[in-house]
Design a protein around this motif. Sequence first.
Motif, PDB file in Angstrom:
ATOM      1  N   ALA A 139       0.788  -1.334   0.006  1.00 44.54           N
ATOM      2  CA  ALA A 139      -0.119  -0.026  -0.001  1.00 44.54           C
ATOM      3  C   ALA A 139       0.867   1.281   0.074  1.00 44.54           C
ATOM      4  N   ASP A 140       0.283   2.351  -0.407  1.00 40.49           N
ATOM      5  CA  ASP A 140       0.845   3.719  -0.541  1.00 40.49           C
ATOM      6  C   ASP A 140       0.123   4.405   0.746  1.00 40.49           C
ATOM      7  N   TYR A 141      -1.319   4.074   0.786  1.00 41.65           N
ATOM      8  CA  TYR A 141      -2.080   4.675   2.025  1.00 41.65           C
ATOM      9  C   TYR A 141      -2.735   3.640   2.813  1.00 41.65           C
ATOM     10  N   TRP A 142      -2.728   3.864   4.005  1.00 41.18           N
ATOM     11  CA  TRP A 142      -3.659   2.954   4.998  1.00 41.18           C
ATOM     12  C   TRP A 142      -4.566   3.829   5.760  1.00 41.18           C
ATOM     13  N   HIS A 143      -5.877   3.345   5.487  1.00 40.02           N
ATOM     14  CA  HIS A 143      -6.992   3.968   6.068  1.00 40.02           C
ATOM     15  C   HIS A 143      -7.502   3.046   7.266  1.00 40.02           C
ATOM     16  N   GLY A 144      -7.549   3.603   8.406  1.00 39.72           N
ATOM     17  CA  GLY A 144      -8.054   2.780   9.545  1.00 39.72           C
ATOM     18  C   GLY A 144      -9.026   3.461  10.536  1.00 39.72           C
ATOM     19  N   HIS A 145      -9.458   2.980  11.469  1.00 42.09           N
ATOM     20  CA  HIS A 145     -10.563   3.642  12.539  1.00 42.09           C
ATOM     21  C   HIS A 145      -9.871   3.241  13.655  1.00 42.09           C
ATOM     22  N   GLY A 146     -10.584   4.154  14.647  1.00 43.84           N
ATOM     23  CA  GLY A 146     -10.438   3.868  16.207  1.00 43.84           C
ATOM     24  C   GLY A 146     -10.254   4.994  16.896  1.00 43.84           C
ATOM     25  N   THR A 147     -10.151   5.012  18.306  1.00 42.82           N
ATOM     26  CA  THR A 147      -9.797   6.081  19.107  1.00 42.82           C
ATOM     27  C   THR A 147      -8.308   6.402  18.990  1.00 42.82           C
ATOM     28  N   PRO A 148      -7.933   7.655  19.388  1.00 39.46           N
ATOM     29  CA  PRO A 148      -6.498   7.843  19.271  1.00 39.46           C
ATOM     30  C   PRO A 148      -5.586   6.797  19.789  1.00 39.46           C
ATOM     31  N   GLU A 149      -5.719   6.065  20.766  1.00 38.81           N
ATOM     32  CA  GLU A 149      -5.146   5.170  21.525  1.00 38.81           C
ATOM     33  C   GLU A 149      -5.058   3.851  20.615  1.00 38.81           C
ATOM     34  N   VAL A 150      -6.337   3.381  20.103  1.00 36.09           N
ATOM     35  CA  VAL A 150      -6.121   2.340  19.134  1.00 36.09           C
ATOM     36  C   VAL A 150      -5.819   2.566  17.988  1.00 36.09           C
ATOM     37  N   TYR A 151      -5.687   3.853  17.368  1.00 43.21           N
ATOM     38  CA  TYR A 151      -4.808   3.976  16.172  1.00 43.21           C
ATOM     39  C   TYR A 151      -3.861   4.185  16.435  1.00 43.21           C
ATOM     40  N   GLY A 152      -3.091   4.612  17.272  1.00 40.76           N
ATOM     41  CA  GLY A 152      -1.624   4.992  17.506  1.00 40.76           C
ATOM     42  C   GLY A 152      -1.065   3.393  17.488  1.00 40.76           C
ATOM     43  N   HIS A 153      -1.630   2.807  18.238  1.00 43.61           N
ATOM     44  CA  HIS A 153      -1.260   1.193  18.526  1.00 43.61           C
ATOM     45  C   HIS A 153      -1.124   0.533  16.989  1.00 43.61           C
ATOM     46  N   LYS A 154      -2.054   0.664  16.186  1.00 52.19           N
ATOM     47  CA  LYS A 154      -2.104   0.266  14.844  1.00 52.19           C
ATOM     48  C   LYS A 154      -1.089   0.700  13.983  1.00 52.19           C
ATOM     49  N   VAL A 155      -0.802   1.993  14.098  1.00 55.35           N
ATOM     50  CA  VAL A 155       0.519   2.495  13.482  1.00 55.35           C
ATOM     51  C   VAL A 155       1.552   1.832  13.853  1.00 55.35           C
ATOM     52  N   ASP A 156       1.732   1.906  15.185  1.00 57.12           N
ATOM     53  CA  ASP A 156       3.074   1.151  15.528  1.00 57.12           C
ATOM     54  C   ASP A 156       3.308  -0.445  15.041  1.00 57.12           C
TER      55      ASP A 156
END
Length: 263
Positions: A139-156
Amino acid sequence: MFEAWELLAAWGALTSRVRLGTLVTGVTYRHPPVLAKMVTTLDHVTNGRAVLGLGGAWHEGEHAMYGLRFPTTAGRLARLDEAARVIRLLLDEPVASFEGKHYQLTNAVAEPKPVQKRLPILIGGGGVRKTLRTTARYADYWHGHGTPEVYGHKVDVLRQHCAEVGRDFSAITPLTSVRPDLVLRDRVSDVEAQLDRVKARFRMAERPAMNPIHTVDALVEQCVALWRAGARGFILYFMAPFDHETIERVATEVRPKFEEAIA
Protein backbone atom coordinates in the motif's frame (compact mmCIF):
# COMPACT_ATOMS: atom_id res chain seq x y z
CA MET A 1 -25.76 3.79 -4.12
CA PHE A 2 -24.52 4.18 -7.68
CA GLU A 3 -21.79 1.93 -9.05
CA ALA A 4 -18.55 3.45 -7.80
CA TRP A 5 -16.15 3.22 -10.71
CA GLU A 6 -18.54 4.54 -13.36
CA LEU A 7 -19.40 7.44 -11.07
CA LEU A 8 -15.71 8.18 -10.44
CA ALA A 9 -15.06 8.33 -14.17
CA ALA A 10 -17.93 10.80 -14.56
CA TRP A 11 -16.60 12.94 -11.71
CA GLY A 12 -13.11 12.67 -13.14
CA ALA A 13 -14.24 14.15 -16.43
CA LEU A 14 -15.87 17.09 -14.62
CA THR A 15 -13.06 17.94 -12.19
CA SER A 16 -9.42 18.97 -12.50
CA ARG A 17 -7.71 18.82 -9.09
CA VAL A 18 -9.37 16.46 -6.60
CA ARG A 19 -8.03 12.92 -6.28
CA LEU A 20 -10.64 10.20 -6.81
CA GLY A 21 -10.91 6.70 -5.41
CA THR A 22 -12.97 4.25 -3.39
CA LEU A 23 -13.06 3.69 0.35
CA VAL A 24 -12.86 0.84 -0.45
CA THR A 25 -13.57 -1.66 -3.24
CA GLY A 26 -14.08 -5.07 -1.65
CA VAL A 27 -11.82 -7.68 -3.20
CA THR A 28 -14.77 -10.02 -3.75
CA TYR A 29 -16.63 -7.69 -6.09
CA ARG A 30 -14.30 -7.53 -9.10
CA HIS A 31 -11.58 -9.78 -10.49
CA PRO A 32 -8.25 -8.04 -9.64
CA PRO A 33 -6.86 -7.84 -13.21
CA VAL A 34 -10.15 -6.28 -14.35
CA LEU A 35 -9.96 -3.82 -11.46
CA ALA A 36 -6.40 -2.92 -12.45
CA LYS A 37 -7.66 -2.03 -15.93
CA MET A 38 -10.53 -0.02 -14.46
CA VAL A 39 -8.33 2.11 -12.20
CA THR A 40 -5.82 2.65 -15.01
CA THR A 41 -8.64 3.88 -17.22
CA LEU A 42 -9.75 6.27 -14.46
CA ASP A 43 -6.17 7.51 -14.16
CA HIS A 44 -6.18 8.45 -17.84
CA VAL A 45 -9.62 10.08 -17.62
CA THR A 46 -8.37 12.21 -14.71
CA ASN A 47 -4.84 12.81 -16.00
CA GLY A 48 -3.26 11.05 -13.05
CA ARG A 49 -5.65 11.56 -10.12
CA ALA A 50 -6.84 8.00 -9.44
CA VAL A 51 -6.40 6.13 -6.15
CA LEU A 52 -7.26 2.45 -5.82
CA GLY A 53 -8.95 1.78 -2.50
CA LEU A 54 -8.93 -1.94 -1.76
CA GLY A 55 -10.31 -3.96 1.15
CA GLY A 56 -11.29 -7.44 2.21
CA ALA A 57 -15.08 -6.83 1.89
CA TRP A 58 -17.48 -7.08 4.81
CA HIS A 59 -21.11 -6.68 3.67
CA GLU A 60 -22.35 -10.27 3.84
CA GLY A 61 -25.96 -9.29 3.14
CA GLU A 62 -25.05 -7.62 -0.13
CA HIS A 63 -23.15 -10.70 -1.25
CA ALA A 64 -26.13 -12.89 -0.37
CA MET A 65 -28.70 -10.83 -2.27
CA TYR A 66 -26.53 -10.66 -5.40
CA GLY A 67 -25.42 -14.29 -5.29
CA LEU A 68 -21.76 -13.40 -4.73
CA ARG A 69 -19.53 -15.81 -2.85
CA PHE A 70 -18.64 -14.55 0.63
CA PRO A 71 -15.56 -16.45 1.87
CA THR A 72 -14.47 -16.66 5.48
CA THR A 73 -12.59 -13.73 6.98
CA ALA A 74 -9.32 -15.59 6.49
CA GLY A 75 -10.28 -16.37 2.89
CA ARG A 76 -11.13 -12.75 2.11
CA LEU A 77 -7.90 -11.46 3.62
CA ALA A 78 -5.88 -14.04 1.70
CA ARG A 79 -7.55 -12.82 -1.48
CA LEU A 80 -6.82 -9.21 -0.51
CA ASP A 81 -3.12 -9.98 -0.14
CA GLU A 82 -2.92 -11.75 -3.50
CA ALA A 83 -5.06 -9.13 -5.24
CA ALA A 84 -2.84 -6.29 -4.05
CA ARG A 85 0.21 -8.09 -5.41
CA VAL A 86 -1.49 -8.94 -8.72
CA ILE A 87 -2.67 -5.37 -9.23
CA ARG A 88 0.74 -3.93 -8.32
CA LEU A 89 2.39 -6.22 -10.87
CA LEU A 90 -0.06 -5.28 -13.61
CA LEU A 91 0.24 -1.56 -12.93
CA ASP A 92 4.05 -1.57 -12.83
CA GLU A 93 5.48 -4.41 -14.93
CA PRO A 94 5.53 -4.75 -18.73
CA VAL A 95 4.64 -8.45 -18.46
CA ALA A 96 3.46 -10.16 -15.26
CA SER A 97 3.13 -13.76 -14.14
CA PHE A 98 1.85 -14.92 -10.79
CA GLU A 99 0.71 -18.25 -9.40
CA GLY A 100 -1.36 -17.84 -6.27
CA LYS A 101 -4.00 -19.86 -4.52
CA HIS A 102 -6.80 -17.54 -5.61
CA TYR A 103 -5.47 -15.60 -8.63
CA GLN A 104 -3.12 -16.39 -11.49
CA LEU A 105 -1.40 -14.35 -14.20
CA THR A 106 0.27 -15.88 -17.23
CA ASN A 107 2.47 -13.51 -19.23
CA ALA A 108 -0.17 -10.88 -18.56
CA VAL A 109 0.01 -7.50 -20.31
CA ALA A 110 -1.93 -4.48 -19.02
CA GLU A 111 -1.46 -1.53 -21.36
CA PRO A 112 -1.53 1.39 -21.36
CA LYS A 113 0.08 1.94 -17.98
CA PRO A 114 -1.31 4.57 -15.58
CA VAL A 115 -0.45 8.23 -16.07
CA GLN A 116 1.07 8.28 -12.59
CA LYS A 117 4.51 6.74 -12.27
CA ARG A 118 3.14 4.79 -9.28
CA LEU A 119 -0.62 4.70 -9.04
CA PRO A 120 -1.33 4.60 -5.30
CA ILE A 121 -3.08 1.70 -3.59
CA LEU A 122 -5.03 2.51 -0.44
CA ILE A 123 -5.79 -0.45 1.80
CA GLY A 124 -8.59 -0.09 4.30
CA GLY A 125 -8.91 -2.20 7.42
CA GLY A 126 -7.40 -2.62 10.83
CA GLY A 127 -6.52 -6.29 11.28
CA VAL A 128 -3.12 -6.24 12.92
CA ARG A 129 -1.88 -9.66 11.75
CA LYS A 130 -2.99 -9.81 8.11
CA THR A 131 -4.45 -6.57 6.79
CA LEU A 132 -1.65 -4.41 8.16
CA ARG A 133 0.95 -6.84 6.84
CA THR A 134 -0.59 -6.63 3.37
CA THR A 135 -0.55 -2.85 3.78
CA ALA A 136 3.15 -2.94 4.63
CA ARG A 137 3.89 -4.91 1.48
CA TYR A 138 1.84 -3.14 -1.15
CA ALA A 139 0.00 0.00 0.00
CA ASP A 140 0.79 3.67 -0.41
CA TYR A 141 -2.03 4.73 1.93
CA TRP A 142 -3.57 2.96 4.90
CA HIS A 143 -7.02 3.87 6.17
CA GLY A 144 -8.05 2.76 9.66
CA HIS A 145 -10.51 3.66 12.40
CA GLY A 146 -10.33 3.84 16.15
CA THR A 147 -9.80 6.06 19.13
CA PRO A 148 -6.44 7.86 19.18
CA GLU A 149 -5.11 5.15 21.50
CA VAL A 150 -6.27 2.29 19.27
CA TYR A 151 -5.20 4.07 16.11
CA GLY A 152 -1.74 4.82 17.51
CA HIS A 153 -1.27 1.16 18.40
CA LYS A 154 -2.13 0.12 14.86
CA VAL A 155 0.31 2.64 13.42
CA ASP A 156 3.02 1.08 15.60
CA VAL A 157 2.06 -2.40 14.36
CA LEU A 158 2.18 -1.20 10.75
CA ARG A 159 5.64 0.21 11.38
CA GLN A 160 6.76 -3.17 12.73
CA HIS A 161 5.36 -5.00 9.68
CA CYS A 162 7.21 -2.58 7.40
CA ALA A 163 10.47 -3.38 9.16
CA GLU A 164 9.82 -7.12 8.83
CA VAL A 165 9.07 -7.00 5.08
CA GLY A 166 11.85 -4.52 4.32
CA ARG A 167 9.63 -1.57 3.41
CA ASP A 168 10.25 2.04 4.41
CA PHE A 169 7.40 3.04 6.72
CA SER A 170 7.57 6.61 5.39
CA ALA A 171 6.37 5.31 1.99
CA ILE A 172 2.89 4.74 3.51
CA THR A 173 0.57 7.58 4.53
CA PRO A 174 -1.75 6.65 7.43
CA LEU A 175 -5.26 8.05 7.02
CA THR A 176 -8.37 8.00 9.16
CA SER A 177 -11.89 9.40 9.04
CA VAL A 178 -14.09 11.69 11.07
CA ARG A 179 -17.79 12.45 10.71
CA PRO A 180 -18.43 16.19 11.05
CA ASP A 181 -21.91 17.64 11.32
CA LEU A 182 -21.45 21.36 11.95
CA VAL A 183 -24.88 22.65 10.94
CA LEU A 184 -25.66 25.71 13.04
CA ARG A 185 -28.49 24.58 15.28
CA ASP A 186 -30.26 27.93 15.35
CA ARG A 187 -30.87 27.54 11.61
CA VAL A 188 -32.64 24.22 12.06
CA SER A 189 -36.35 24.49 12.64
CA ASP A 190 -36.69 20.97 14.03
CA VAL A 191 -33.57 19.98 15.96
CA GLU A 192 -34.84 16.50 16.78
CA ALA A 193 -35.62 15.77 13.14
CA GLN A 194 -32.15 16.98 12.18
CA LEU A 195 -30.52 14.67 14.73
CA ASP A 196 -32.62 11.74 13.52
CA ARG A 197 -31.50 12.47 9.95
CA VAL A 198 -27.84 12.43 10.99
CA LYS A 199 -28.24 9.21 12.95
CA ALA A 200 -29.95 7.52 10.00
CA ARG A 201 -27.21 8.57 7.59
CA PHE A 202 -24.49 7.09 9.74
CA ARG A 203 -26.22 4.02 11.15
CA MET A 204 -24.05 1.69 9.06
CA ALA A 205 -21.02 2.35 11.29
CA GLU A 206 -21.71 1.58 14.93
CA ARG A 207 -18.33 2.82 16.15
CA PRO A 208 -18.18 5.26 19.08
CA ALA A 209 -15.07 6.86 17.57
CA MET A 210 -17.05 7.60 14.39
CA ASN A 211 -20.03 9.35 15.92
CA PRO A 212 -20.89 12.70 14.29
CA ILE A 213 -19.00 15.67 15.79
CA HIS A 214 -21.14 18.78 16.14
CA THR A 215 -18.77 21.63 17.11
CA VAL A 216 -15.68 23.13 15.51
CA ASP A 217 -13.59 22.86 18.67
CA ALA A 218 -14.52 19.21 19.23
CA LEU A 219 -13.62 18.36 15.63
CA VAL A 220 -10.28 20.14 15.91
CA GLU A 221 -9.56 18.35 19.19
CA GLN A 222 -10.36 14.95 17.65
CA CYS A 223 -8.23 15.58 14.57
CA VAL A 224 -5.28 16.81 16.63
CA ALA A 225 -5.44 13.74 18.87
CA LEU A 226 -5.50 11.43 15.84
CA TRP A 227 -2.64 13.36 14.21
CA ARG A 228 -0.54 12.92 17.33
CA ALA A 229 -1.39 9.21 17.24
CA GLY A 230 0.08 8.97 13.74
CA ALA A 231 -2.64 9.95 11.24
CA ARG A 232 -1.32 12.05 8.37
CA GLY A 233 -4.56 12.70 6.55
CA PHE A 234 -8.31 12.76 7.13
CA ILE A 235 -11.17 11.58 4.95
CA LEU A 236 -14.42 13.24 5.96
CA TYR A 237 -17.61 11.21 5.71
CA PHE A 238 -20.46 12.90 3.86
CA MET A 239 -23.46 11.21 2.28
CA ALA A 240 -25.98 12.64 -0.15
CA PRO A 241 -27.74 15.01 0.18
CA PHE A 242 -24.44 16.69 0.95
CA ASP A 243 -24.08 19.00 3.94
CA HIS A 244 -22.55 22.04 2.22
CA GLU A 245 -22.59 24.12 5.39
CA THR A 246 -20.41 21.62 7.24
CA ILE A 247 -18.04 21.28 4.27
CA GLU A 248 -17.61 25.08 4.16
CA ARG A 249 -17.03 25.36 7.91
CA VAL A 250 -14.45 22.56 7.87
CA ALA A 251 -12.50 24.50 5.24
CA THR A 252 -12.82 27.95 6.76
CA GLU A 253 -12.95 27.29 10.53
CA VAL A 254 -11.67 23.80 11.34
CA ARG A 255 -8.65 23.58 9.06
CA PRO A 256 -6.97 26.84 10.18
CA LYS A 257 -7.36 25.92 13.87
CA PHE A 258 -6.09 22.40 13.25
CA GLU A 259 -3.02 23.59 11.34
CA GLU A 260 -2.23 26.08 14.09
CA ALA A 261 -2.53 23.37 16.75
CA ILE A 262 -0.09 20.97 15.06
CA ALA A 263 2.39 23.62 13.90
